[in-house]
Design an enzyme around this catalytic site. Structure first.
Site, PDB file in Angstrom:
ATOM      1  N   ASN A 188      -0.011  37.678  21.934  1.00 44.36           N
ATOM      2  CA  ASN A 188      -0.906  37.134  20.914  1.00 44.36           C
ATOM      3  C   ASN A 188      -1.803  36.091  21.586  1.00 44.36           C
ATOM      4  O   ASN A 188      -1.392  34.956  21.808  1.00 44.36           O
ATOM      5  CB  ASN A 188      -0.072  36.503  19.787  1.00 44.36           C
ATOM      6  N   HIS A 241       0.333  35.493   9.908  1.00 42.67           N
ATOM      7  CA  HIS A 241       0.789  34.533  10.926  1.00 42.67           C
ATOM      8  C   HIS A 241       0.779  33.125  10.305  1.00 42.67           C
ATOM      9  O   HIS A 241      -0.091  32.813   9.497  1.00 42.67           O
ATOM     10  CB  HIS A 241      -0.130  34.604  12.148  1.00 42.67           C
ATOM     11  N   GLU A 292       9.128  34.364  12.803  1.00 42.16           N
ATOM     12  CA  GLU A 292       8.368  33.332  13.502  1.00 42.16           C
ATOM     13  C   GLU A 292       8.631  31.961  12.885  1.00 42.16           C
ATOM     14  O   GLU A 292       7.871  31.508  12.020  1.00 42.16           O
ATOM     15  CB  GLU A 292       6.874  33.651  13.397  1.00 42.16           C
ATOM     16  N   SER A 335       7.601  30.283  21.227  1.00 41.14           N
ATOM     17  CA  SER A 335       7.883  29.715  22.553  1.00 41.14           C
ATOM     18  C   SER A 335       8.730  30.635  23.442  1.00 41.14           C
ATOM     19  O   SER A 335       9.563  30.161  24.216  1.00 41.14           O
ATOM     20  CB  SER A 335       8.541  28.339  22.430  1.00 41.14           C
ATOM     21  N   GLY A 370       1.665  31.432  23.992  1.00 41.53           N
ATOM     22  CA  GLY A 370       1.309  30.679  25.201  1.00 41.53           C
ATOM     23  C   GLY A 370       1.597  31.415  26.496  1.00 41.53           C
ATOM     24  O   GLY A 370       0.753  31.433  27.410  1.00 41.53           O
TER      25      GLY A 370
HETATM   26  P1  PGA Z   1       3.995  30.749  21.176  1.00 47.20           P
HETATM   27  O1  PGA Z   1       3.272  31.535  19.983  1.00 47.20           O
HETATM   28  O2  PGA Z   1       4.656  31.772  22.056  1.00 47.20           O
HETATM   29  O3  PGA Z   1       2.879  30.009  21.878  1.00 47.20           O
HETATM   30  O4  PGA Z   1       4.996  29.828  20.550  1.00 47.20           O
HETATM   31  C1  PGA Z   1       3.946  32.586  19.308  1.00 47.20           C
HETATM   32  C2  PGA Z   1       3.124  33.040  18.132  1.00 47.20           C
HETATM   33  O5  PGA Z   1       2.542  32.207  17.433  1.00 47.20           O
HETATM   34  O6  PGA Z   1       3.000  34.243  17.880  1.00 47.20           O
END
Ligand code: PGA
Length: 228
Positions: free
Chosen positions: A13, A97, A154, A191, A211
């Site tokens: 993403n 999301h 999530e 994360s 990220g």
């Molecule tokens: P992240 O984002 O891996 O940066 O925590 C995950 C997401 O929002 O789909």
């Protein structure tokens, strides 16, 4: 439809990041021949980067949008609809999301309308949920809509914070999701990185990676974690 026996879904993403030039650079740094057979890698760029991503996309990867209009083709200025995404060879679409719910005030009803549009146009919706609104979001969907869907668990507190959820918490959430939605594929996002990915893939049908997907080398290591 995806089931646990199929390759793990690993979705990058990219959120509101990258330009046409940096999309090209990303693919120059990502070796698709090293994607293990156990993984299905899916790239989710911004709308305006879908065609550049499609141009660079190796055959074993798939394309995902980050949102879709709740309306069909027509006079809805600024919207990108599901028919347009389908014609752009998009296969999946992220919906609901937490960043869209938080910053753009998307409601369960909005997300339900988007899911209907996605399914009508044979896109696979990836419905993002936190624990406290699993039931409320499910109640807003029609029965027809609930069949063809991937759910992404999530937890908001884990997104972009480095505070990834424990495996035990993810297992609990998966139970709650399956109790409400039936035996849909469930992936985890929040994360995820090269260190944590293996643990999640043992208990889920895949991961949604923010990220750690922005850099192709870091993402390559996340994807390698699918190898059994
Ligand atoms: P992240 O984002 O891996 O940066 O925590 C995950 C997401 O929002 O789909």
């Amino acid at each position: 439809m995806y089931s646990g026996a199929m390759p793990k879904l690993i979705i990058a993403n990219w959120k509101s990041n990258k330009t046409e030039a940096s999309v090209k650079e990303w693919f120059a740094g990502f070796d698709a021949t090293k994607v293990p057979a156990e993984a299905k890698v899916i790239i989710a760029p911004s709308f305006h980067l879908l065609s550049e991503t499609r141009r660079n996309l190796p055959d074993n990867l798939a394309l995902c949008a980050q949102d879709v209009s709740p309306f069909p083709m027509g006079s809805y200025t600024g919207e990108v609809n599901a028919q347009q995404l389908k014609a752009a060879e998009v296969n999946f679409v992220l919906l609901g999301h937490s960043e869209r719910r938080r910053y753009f005030h998307e409601t369960h009803a909005d997300v339900a309308a988007k899911i209907s549009e996605a399914i009508t146009n044979t896109l696979v919706p990836v419905l993002c949920l936190d624990r406290d609104y699993i039931k409320a979001q499910a109640a807003a969907l029609s029965v027809k809509d609930v069949v063809n869907l991937v759910v992404a668990y999530e937890p908001v507190a884990a997104i972009g914070t480095g505070n990834n959820a424990s495996a035990g918490e993810v297992e609990e959430a998966i139970k709650e999701i399956k109790a409400v939605f039936g035996n849909v594929p469930v992936i985890y996002g929040g994360s995820v990185d090269e260190q944590s990915v293996r643990e999640y893939l043992m208990i889920t049908d895949g991961v949604l990676v923010g990220g750690a997907s922005l850099d192709p080398h870091a993402f390559q290591k996340v994807v390698a974690g699918a190898q059994t």
